[in-house]
Scaffold this motif. Structure first.
Motif, PDB file in Angstrom:
ATOM      1  N   ASP A 144       9.633  -0.599   3.865  1.00  0.00           N
ATOM      2  CA  ASP A 144       9.233  -0.236   2.513  1.00  0.00           C
ATOM      3  C   ASP A 144       8.499  -1.434   1.911  1.00  0.00           C
ATOM      4  OD1 ASP A 144       9.202   1.245   0.064  1.00  0.00           O
ATOM      5  OD2 ASP A 144      10.910   0.071  -0.635  1.00  0.00           O
ATOM      6  N   ASP A 146       7.913  -1.785  -2.151  1.00  0.00           N
ATOM      7  CA  ASP A 146       8.434  -2.081  -3.489  1.00  0.00           C
ATOM      8  C   ASP A 146       9.899  -2.472  -3.437  1.00  0.00           C
ATOM      9  OD1 ASP A 146       6.009  -1.579  -4.749  1.00  0.00           O
ATOM     10  OD2 ASP A 146       6.408   0.567  -4.870  1.00  0.00           O
ATOM     11  N   TYR A 194       4.072  -0.225   7.246  1.00  0.00           N
ATOM     12  CA  TYR A 194       4.606  -0.199   5.889  1.00  0.00           C
ATOM     13  C   TYR A 194       4.539   1.224   5.333  1.00  0.00           C
ATOM     14  CZ  TYR A 194       4.133  -5.258   6.203  1.00  0.00           C
ATOM     15  OH  TYR A 194       4.238  -6.574   6.607  1.00  0.00           O
ATOM     16  N   SER A 196       5.351   3.485   1.816  1.00  0.00           N
ATOM     17  CA  SER A 196       5.597   3.335   0.388  1.00  0.00           C
ATOM     18  C   SER A 196       5.185   4.596  -0.354  1.00  0.00           C
ATOM     19  CB  SER A 196       4.800   2.137  -0.160  1.00  0.00           C
ATOM     20  OG  SER A 196       4.865   2.071  -1.568  1.00  0.00           O
ATOM     21  N   SER A 198       3.826   4.304  -3.181  1.00  0.00           N
ATOM     22  CA  SER A 198       2.635   3.914  -3.934  1.00  0.00           C
ATOM     23  C   SER A 198       1.455   4.767  -3.477  1.00  0.00           C
ATOM     24  CB  SER A 198       2.317   2.437  -3.707  1.00  0.00           C
ATOM     25  OG  SER A 198       3.307   1.609  -4.248  1.00  0.00           O
ATOM     26  N   LYS A 220      -0.570   0.978   6.586  1.00  0.00           N
ATOM     27  CA  LYS A 220       0.241   1.431   5.454  1.00  0.00           C
ATOM     28  C   LYS A 220       0.192   2.958   5.384  1.00  0.00           C
ATOM     29  CE  LYS A 220      -0.519  -2.818   2.872  1.00  0.00           C
ATOM     30  NZ  LYS A 220      -1.129  -3.497   4.046  1.00  0.00           N
ATOM     31  N   LYS A 241       8.518   9.388   2.778  1.00  0.00           N
ATOM     32  CA  LYS A 241       8.941   8.293   3.650  1.00  0.00           C
ATOM     33  C   LYS A 241       9.467   8.827   4.975  1.00  0.00           C
ATOM     34  CE  LYS A 241      10.435   4.576   1.844  1.00  0.00           C
ATOM     35  NZ  LYS A 241      11.185   3.525   1.127  1.00  0.00           N
TER      36      LYS A 241
END
Length: 332
Positions: A144, A146, A194, A196, A198, A220, A241
């Motif tokens: 993750d 954040d 990664y 996220s 976001s 990402k 996720k």
């Protein structure tokens, strides 16, 4: 999509069309491509990006006001997407979707492990970065971002919004122990991914933060928060996720994976379900406990993972894990 989202979607789309011209620059004569980091499977290269009519970015200053930061952040979300554009690389092509996203699938052939570039000739010449996993990798890492790699305050909605919208790439705080942990796990060999919630709008913003702070670079898997007449932010944090974890594991079928997250967004539950879906594929779970710390539910999920034979670390920082990894006394 729920009935409420169905009613709100066209209203939000019309509002976006009114606000967007106030923050975005004029569309260029030819479409532009924003590159995203791609990845590899056993047989293919997966190159990704987005077709936009314009790209507006300004170099931030560490001392600029929160209002300037806010305005610049808003401009990242009001993108000028271009649909139905053919993106071509040699004999291979893809077409941008409603939000401008495209995925180019190319044969892996004899591409060397490590970083590679996919050259796009149309609609504009650009190189798309791709991480090609090494056949000698010991394991992979999925993390993750954040409150796992950098401080956000995602466990508090208002703190999260304030931190995310009023900071810039020079002021966001990356945890030094996160940088060290990823370096120890990476070992210049093991692939880092990664995941996220976001939005994709922040891909370059995150890239700038990672580069400035020395975080190991990796593909990402972000989230589409696009608004249209028929869509208004579908799916949940856990759904996004979980599906991203599934995709990464499918792309690397011979690797076990370390999962890294935090207790602010219920990563323990998401990772438990990943362990259940992929028996034998997860070798370790590492969770940062921030703010109020891990609650009873998080700890219950963590214990369930441990009972399945997978080591779990839950702590305010990564110091103990880093020390153990450097000593070689824990797997991987």
């Amino acid at each position: 999509m729920s009935a409420l989202k169905t009613r709100l979607a066209p209203v939000a789309a019309r509002l976006e069309r009114v606000i967007e011209p106030l923050f975005t620059s004029k569309r260029t004569d030819a479409p532009l491509i924003e590159p995203y980091i791609g990845y590899s499977t056993a047989d293919t290269i997966v190159a990704r990006g987005r077709v936009l009519g314009s790209i507006r970015r300004k170099s931030p200053r560490a001392d600029q006001s929160w209002f300037t930061n806010l305005r610049q952040m808003i401009s990242l979300f009001l993108t000028d997407e271009v649909a139905d554009v053919t993106v071509r690389s040699g004999e291979h092509s893809a077409v941008s979707d409603e939000e401008g996203y495209f995925t180019l699938i190319l044969p892996r052939a004899d591409v060397s492990p490590g970083w590679a570039d996919v050259k796009v000739e149309e609609p504009v010449e650009v190189h798309l970065p791709v991480l090609v996993s090494h056949p000698k990798a010991e394991y992979g890492v999925i993390s993750d971002i954040d409150d796992t790699m950098m401080e956000t305050g995602a466990y508090s909605l208002w703190r999260n919004l304030w931190t995310s919208m009023t900071g810039n790439a020079l002021t966001r705080h990356v945890f030094p122990d996160a940088v060290k942990l990823m370096q120890v796990l990476h070992r210049d060999l093991n692939p880092i991914f990664y995941v996220s919630s976001s939005p994709w709008n922040l891909h370059q913003f995150l890239e700038d933060i990672f580069e400035r702070n020395g975080l190991v670079r990796g593909p990402k898997f972000l989230r589409d928060l696009g608004i249209s007449e028929t869509k208004l932010i579908t799916g949940t944090h856990g759904d996004h996720k979980g599906s991203a974890v599934d995709r990464i594991l499918a792309a690397n079928p011979d690797l076990g994976f370390v999962l890294i997250g935090d207790t602010g967004q219920h990563d323990a539950e998401v990772y438990l379900h990943a362990v259940e879906r992929h028996p034998g594929r997860i070798v370790r779970v590492i969770l940062r406990a921030l703010g109020p710390g891990a609650d009873a539910k998080d700890m219950d999920f963590a214990r369930k993972i441990e009972r399945m034979g997978i080591p779990v670390h839950v702590g305010a920082d990564y110091s103990r894990v880093i020390a153990a990894l450097e000593e070689g006394s824990v797997l991987p």
